[in-house]
Design a protein around this motif. Structure first.
Motif: not given
Length: 295
Positions: A258-259, A261, A282, A284
């Motif tokens: 999910d990190a 995109k 992402q 972090e």
């Protein structure tokens, strides 16, 4: 044999196709695979593994420890029988010898893992009972892939083609050309997700750091020596690797996936190039996880 990897990994591969068919569906006239409900394109894990196997075979040329188990024109029985010959046994004697040596099954499995890169990587079912009672066991490989899925819905196009080479003498008397069809996707970006288990590598196949580096290399170059007119222009655009600091991992795989995109850039309605997308990882990440991006 080198020491097995000590870290768990997840990875995301982004690859695209331009004016080609990345994975034909034999149940649909060889048109590009598609999810009929959503319209998103699909490429099977088996298709991607074939590309990786082909690259390793081309690079290593059946070198010691880097042979390929599942390959063209090589019956599985032939490779299975090598393990029996190495241990000075055969299919008729092996049941008796297993009673004398409880470790024989493991020795046969280890021989196959040590000599065949794709077994060490993806695992294999090495049980054949057709005309030969050969059983080298079943190996669950540390590297597992899902289906690749297009980032946006695809619209396959059927292109009519002609040729001047006529098949038969009777046809040549009636016509000067023949018609044919091929399916293409004008453009699509695909996303593939995969997993590398250090636990299975240690316990089962011995998948090593050298094997891992070769896997990354094979993924990045899997289309470079596999060009074909039917597949059009295909290229791996990015390989995003998440490395855990231990064997069992520090975070669920879905959180890492999910990190990543992928979105169309502002103003782009119909993507026709990789530059029409923006890929963001992402910043972090969960504690104990690091990210490496390769292109």
């Amino acid at each position: 044999m080198s020491e097995a990897i000590k870290n768990r990994y997840e990875f995301v591969v982004l690859f695209d196709v331009e004016n080609g068919n990345p994975n034909g569906d034999p149940d649909a006239g060889n048109m590009p695979r598609i999810d009929p409900e959503s319209g998103f394109g699909l490429v099977t894990d088996v298709c991607i593994k074939r590309k990786i196997r082909n690259y390793v075979e081309t690079l290593k040329e059946d070198g010691q420890g880097y042979r390929i188990y599942i390959k063209d024109n090589v019956p599985l029985n032939r490779s299975d029988n090598e393990a029996y010959e190495h241990l000075n046994t055969n299919a008729d004697q092996v049941k008796k010898l297993k009673k004398e040596d409880p470790e024989l099954d493991r020795k046969i499995r280890d021989y196959m893992c040590e000599n065949f890169y794709d077994i060490r990587t993806f695992g294999a079912v090495m049980t054949t009972f057709v005309k030969a009672n050969l059983n080298c066991g079943q190996v669950r490989g540390p590297v597992q892939l899902g289906f690749a899925r297009s980032v946006d819905p695809i619209l396959p196009q059927e292109v009519t083609i002609t040729r001047v080479a006529i098949t038969t003498e009777s046809d040549a008397e009636k016509k000067g050309t023949e018609m044919g069809r091929k399916y293409i996707i004008p453009y699509a970006l695909y996303r593939l997700e995969g997993y590398v288990s250090a636990n299975l590598a240690r316990k089962v196949t011995g998948f090593s750091e050298e094997d891992l580096e070769l896997l990354w290399q094979a993924i990045l170059n899997m289309f470079e020596n596999d060009h074909a007119a039917a597949r059009g222009k295909m290229a791996v655009r990015k390989l995003i690797v998440f490395k855990h600091e231990n064997e069992l991992g520090c975070a669920p795989a879905y959180k890492l996936f999910d990190a990543v995109k992928i979105e169309r850039k502002e103003g782009v309605e119909i993507p026709r190039a990789y530059a029409d997308y923006e890929v963001v990882v992402q910043a972090e990440l969960p504690q104990g996880v690091s990210c490496i991006c390769m292109e």
